[in-house]
Scaffold this active site. Structure first.
Site, PDB file in Angstrom:
ATOM      1  N   SER A 126     -26.820  -2.023 -23.812  1.00 46.60           N
ATOM      2  CA  SER A 126     -27.266  -3.545 -23.398  1.00 46.60           C
ATOM      3  C   SER A 126     -27.294  -4.089 -22.450  1.00 46.60           C
ATOM      4  CB  SER A 126     -25.538  -4.296 -24.189  1.00 46.60           C
ATOM      5  OG  SER A 126     -25.550  -3.948 -23.031  1.00 46.60           O
TER       6      SER A 126
ATOM      7  N   LYS B  77     -26.070  -8.913 -14.834  1.00 41.00           N
ATOM      8  CA  LYS B  77     -26.271  -8.806 -16.034  1.00 41.00           C
ATOM      9  C   LYS B  77     -26.240 -10.176 -16.517  1.00 41.00           C
ATOM     10  CE  LYS B  77     -24.999  -6.300 -20.346  1.00 41.00           C
ATOM     11  NZ  LYS B  77     -24.306  -5.042 -20.698  1.00 41.00           N
TER      12      LYS B  77
ATOM     13  N   SER C 127     -24.201   0.807 -22.307  1.00 45.01           N
ATOM     14  CA  SER C 127     -24.634  -0.009 -21.867  1.00 45.01           C
ATOM     15  C   SER C 127     -25.298   0.131 -20.267  1.00 45.01           C
ATOM     16  CB  SER C 127     -23.794  -0.954 -22.105  1.00 45.01           C
ATOM     17  OG  SER C 127     -23.812  -1.123 -23.268  1.00 45.01           O
TER      18      SER C 127
END
Lengths: 491, 475, 99
Positions: free
Chosen positions: A157, A82, A181
């Site tokens: 997210s 990420k 997330s």
């Protein structure tokens, strides 16, 4: 030969060790697929093809010389990260314009630990800006589409990481979870996503959203892979004062396909009004399958659940308002051209650099900390947090783990919830309590909607008992597979 | 109407640690700009603070010296405001649970001895340094993150002299603890002062103004002296004092109102989530307490009792920890305590003040000093020669007896050898001889001095005096 | 309900200035409305009886996590200035600061 993109970490490890494929072939194959498919999905912000190939070749050479420890299953396995974690020599945008031009001079501890295992870092995945969002629509650069249905969100997210794994564009990925997330996008994309207990994994190098809640964790194709990655990244880090000195969860102990005699709780507050009936049915049927496999299912109550969203949005935004103050155009990243004086530089840089959701949360967080409101909001939220944690502690006195939905719905349409931030926040109701309590949680696929959208089952365990949720998840995978076969359809 | 001033100080002390408060960067002064920095002290994304144990220890030690109560539970907080010298745009500081609470510092000024009450002592991180040019400013982050201990007094002082006395007393304590070099040129001590005046006979404090960033003791004194006059004059002219923040302009000799950094001072404090609380058990505090040096006042009293030194000597020696240590170590080799004290107080302290050096930086050992004093006491060397030897010891070190031999400074006690010089002196100075005979006994000192000069300081002055008297009386 | 912070009292312009965010009039109006809604919702935490409840700062709290006072090499000046939006003579350059 199996399509090597679809491999799990453990199967890739076996193939790499047996010489059936090389890490370079694996990386090349993934890069080809990313180039083919990611235009439609938008999982990656930055693909490091040259760097990944170089790392893969280095591992292949080391393996040829017999320099790779056979117990190291991660060597040569390509993993996506990420874009919120710092990787030395790479940009780390956090999907924000404000970090334009920033090149990290250091490795996040988790990244360094993976590097030590010989993991190949494939590229950086899309996310909601600074982790603020539940759909990956809040990226400054692109929306990540759900590989199961391109007009739907991937969740967030960590939507880029989940979509990359779901679309076989990475063998596994790292995400980060502040209020859901990892778990929620894993649920929307049909992956396994684990949020470790707070303090299990180092946060050093993870760009902070809410420091008392953030944790890094794996997004994988199955539970065994989650256990493998967790083992590699967990443990005390002297650079993170909040990381704890604990033995990593025991993989052998956790990965037993056995639920006999285990008591699992269903928190009644998690089956809320307005929940999609298919989601509720899938989770209840998962509980029945566990029961059939020998687990005892009991209903439990977590009475302070209803305060979780309020407490979470106070604590997370307050901490974020301070954490994001450093993005000011002085030392790195973007600076507005309209910077006549210092105040202009700050206000214009931040106005042009941050997206609307980030601004909204900074303003909320600044407001709740501003003069006179600290006790009414932040302190009250921290007290609510104590009550939420003790709800869990009581439940875990009786139960080995809890089973719950991850989100009230499966993946929704892109653009569907953009207008009302509060409605979006309420969608996090089932994931934020575990974050506030600092306990561990995992999302694992448990069925599909009639539209063939994945539904996730959330398994929650006591703080630092990751082996509990790994064991339940691992056993459930098999139970579900057997049930699927008897129904005549694969999962 | 007469007015009474109330003065409070906030003293920021840079602690003498090797590494910064929350990261492992060096704390050295005077390096090239932006040389001692890392992702943590630059506030890079993803970085986190880690607590320097030494800084905690120094703060607690200082608190023990000032009789503060050491908090069993303390924590760090974030203080938010935007400024280019702040890497994170929040400073990690301590808000409501500082490491030390209360306490006091003994001061002495012309108004007599008294104690100044402390409010608290807490720990925070220093900010970077802004440099200003014609069209832009530049930031050097070397200083950012240096451990900064803040000592906050109650508004307890009434004059600039008392404020100065407080700073000197605090400096003494800090040097005793070893917590800071207290080097003002390097910005080790920086003060914010607040000051108000009120009519004599009233209780309620007047409206205060704060003067920021004073980095010399003289600056503190002069700024306060100016500010008190300014406020009193304002009140006498019937004006109201407005609470404000001011800066001291040395050249103008006046304070000026500053443009406020953060209009509302809305610092949005909240507990630093990246750090765990500091929980000091009595056991830990006791261990530190045992390692605590004796306070200057206590040591002064002990020097009088144990070594029989006059009060004046004891005060001078105990005033500086290194000097006091040197005295005690030398006294363990030589029981002529008063002589040891005399040599330190005259020659050694003069040397230090002339050269600006510290005791620690001298190659002189306590044993060498004690031996030198013994050589003088045993009549092996004259005071004049001993001063030369001490000069050598302070410059290059060594053994006093060896230096004495090598330089031929052994005292001449032999009457035959000295008679030559005496005869010469008497022959060359008939006027002095005449004066002496007429009963002017002091004239003998001049003649002795002449002999000393001729012998290049090596002659034993008592024997010379005896010989001079005998020589004159014999004729 | 306490009446410390009626959600209508939010001064978005003041808060945005504290946070150094320049907002257009339209943005201020939109945020004003949204924040009133959100703050109205998070006021829920003030409904709970938290008498005698200690605040929780972290999921799990330990204490006295110290680092030994030992200096280590950091980054070179060149490395960090490479990331600077503006720099000159080894310094990070900002608009002239007026004190």
């Amino acid at each position: 030969m199996t399509d090597i993109n679809t491999l799990t970490v453990s199967r890739a490890a076996r193939m790499l060790q047996g010489g059936e494929c090389s890490s370079e072939e694996l990386v090349s194959s993934l890069v080809r697929l990313i180039q083919e498919r990611d235009g439609q999905i938008g999982a990656y912000l930055h693909l490091d093809e040259a760097g990944a190939l170089e790392q893969a070749r280095a591992i292949d050479r080391a393996r040829a010389k017999g320099n790779v420890d056979p117990s190291n299953l991660l060597a040569g396995v390509p993993i996506a990260v990420k874009d919120i974690l710092n990787v030395k020599g790479q940009p780390c945008t956090c999907a924000s314009r404000i970090l334009r031009g920033y090149v990290s001079p250091y490795d996040a501890t988790d990244v360094a630990r993976l590097r030590e295992c010989g993991v190949v870092l494939l590229g950086r995945t899309n996310m909601d800006e600074f982790g603020m969002g539940s759909s990956t629509e809040n990226s400054a650069f692109q929306v990540t589409h759900n590989p199961h249905s391109l007009d739907r969100v991937s969740g967030g997210s960590s939507g880029g990481s989940a979509a990359a794994v779901a679309a076989d564009m990475a063998i596994a990925a790292l995400g980060s979870d502040t209020g859901g997330s990892i778990r929620q996008p894993a649920s929307f994309c049909g992956c396994v996503g684990m949020k470790p207990s707070y303090g299990r994994v180092s946060r050093f190098g993870l760009t902070a959203f809410a420091s008392s809640l953030d944790q890094v964790g794996p997004i994988t194709k199955n539970v065994e892979d989650a256990a493998l990655l967790l083992e590699a990244i967990s443990g005390r880090d002297e650079m993170d004062s909040t990381s704890l000195d604990l033995e990593p969860p025991c993989r052998e102990g956790a990965l037993r396909r056995d639920l006999k005699g285990i008591r699992l709780g269903l928190p009644k507050e998690y089956f809320v009004k307005g929940m999609n009936p298919e989601v509720e049915a899938a989770v209840k049927s998962a509980a029945s399958l566990c029961s059939a496999a020998g687990a005892e299912i009991v209903e439990v109550s977590l009475p302070h659940t209803e305060y979780a969203i309020a407490a979470y949005y106070i604590i997370a935004t307050a901490e974020a308002s301070a954490n994001l103050a450093r993005f000011d155009g002085v030392r790195y990243g973007f600076r507005s051209d309209r910077a006549e004086d210092v105040l202009d530089m700050y206000e214009n840089t931040r106005a042009e650099g941050f997206g609307p959701e980030v601004k909204r949360r900074i303003i909320l967080g600044t407001y709740v900390l501003s003069s006179g409101y600290y006790e009414a909001y932040y302190l009250a939220a921290q007290k609510a947090r104590t009550l939420i944690r003790s709800d869990f502690e009581k439940a875990f006195k009786e139960c080995y783990a809890l089973l719950a939905p991850v989100a009230p719905t499966a993946a929704y349409k892109i653009g569907e919830k953009c207008d009302d931030p509060l409605e979006m926040y309420l969608g996090d109701a089932l994931t934020v309590p575990a974050s506030l309590a600092g306990i561990c949680g995992m999302s694992i696929p448990c069925g599909q909607t009639t539209d063939d959208l994945p539904i996730g089952l959330q398994i929650l365990g006591p703080a630092f008992r990751e082996e509990n949720i790994l064991r339940v998840g691992y056993a459930f995978e098999e139970v579900l597979e057997r049930a699927g076969k008897s129904e005549g359809r694969g999962v | 109407m007469k007015y009474i001033a109330s003065i409070g100080l906030e003293v920021h002390v840079q602690l003498k640690t090797d590494s910064k408060m929350f990261c492992s960067c060096r704390t050295s002064f005077g390096d090239k700009p932006n040389a001692n920095i890392c992702p943590v002290c630059l506030g890079y994304p993803g970085t986190m603070p880690t607590m320097n144990e030494k800084a905690i220890c120094y703060t607690v030690m200082t608190g023990l010296m000032t009789g503060s109560s050491i908090s069993n539970y303390s924590k760090f907080d974030r203080k938010s405001y935007f400024y280019p010298d702040m890497p994170k745009n929040y400073q990690i500081s301590q808000y409501d649970m500082p490491l030390c609470v209360g306490g006091s510092v003994e001061i002495e000024s012309d108004a007599g001895a008294r104690s100044v009450a402390l409010c608290r002592i807490h720990l925070e991180e220093d900010v970077a340094k802004n440099l200003h040019f014609a069209n832009h400013s530049g930031v050097d982050f070397n200083r950012a993150g240096t451990p900064l201990m803040e000592v906050v007094t109650e508004p307890d002082m009434v004059s600039p002299d008392e404020a100065l006395a407080f700073l000197l007393a605090l400096k003494q304590i800090l040097q005793y603890v070893g917590a800071s070099d207290c080097n003002l040129e390097e910005g080790n001590l920086r003060c914010d002062v607040n000051c108000s005046v009120r009519p004599e006979g009233t209780e309620t404090l007047g409206t205060k103004s704060e003067i920021k960033n004073l980095n010399t003791f003289k600056g503190v004194h002069d700024a306060l002296a100016y500010e008190i006059v300014r406020q009193v004059e304002a009140l006498q002219n019937g004006e109201r004092i407005v609470q404000d923040t001011r800066r001291w302009d040395v050249d103008a000799g006046a304070t000026f109102q500053m443009r406020s950094k953060e209009a509302a001072h809305d610092y949005r404090y909240f507990p630093e989530p990246d750090l765990m609380p500091v929980v000091l058990l009595q056991e830990q505090i006791d261990t530190w307490k045992k390692g605590l040096p004796e306070l200057p006042g206590a040591r002064r009293k002990r020097f009088v009792a144990q070594y029989g030194l006059p009060e004046y000597d004891a005060r001078v020696l105990a005033g500086d920890r290194e000097v006091a240590d040197l005295f005690e170590q030398a006294a363990s080799f030589n029981t002529d305590y008063k002589s040891v004290s005399n040599w330190i107080m005259t020659e050694l302290l003069r040397h230090l003040s002339e050269t600006g050096k510290t005791v620690a930086s001298l190659p002189l050992t306590p044993k060498a000093l004690a031996d030198l004093v013994a050589l003088v006491g045993g009549g092996k060397v004259t005071s004049t020669s001993a001063k030369e030897i001490l000069g050598e010891l302070m410059a290059h070190g060594g053994d006093p007896a060896t230096i004495m031999q090598a330089r031929g400074l052994v005292q001449v006690n032999d009457s035959d050898e000295l008679s030559m010089f005496v005869n010469e002196a008497v022959a060359d100075n008939p006027k002095s001889v005449e004066d002496y005979r007429k009963g002017k006994k002091a004239a003998i000192q001049f003649l002795v001095g002449q002999v000393m000069k001729q012998s290049r300081g090596k002659a034993n002055p008592q024997i010379v005096a005896q010989l001079v008297r005998e020589r004159i009386d014999a004729h | 309900m306490m009446d410390v912070a009626g959600e209508k009292n939010i001064d978005v312009a003041y808060v945005a200035h504290l946070a150094r965010l320049r907002l257009s009039e339209e943005e201020t109006a939109v945020f004003q409305k949204q924040l009133e809604g959100i703050v109205g919702y998070v006021n829920k935490v003030r409904e709970i009886d938290t008498t005698g409840v200690e605040p929780t700062a972290h999921g799990r709290s330990v204490q006295n996590v110290f680092r030994e006072d030992m200096a280590r090499e950091g980054l070179t000046t060149e490395e960090v200035l490479r990331n600077a939006p503006a720099q000159r003579d080894g310094l990070f350059v900002v608009p002239k600061i007026v004190e």
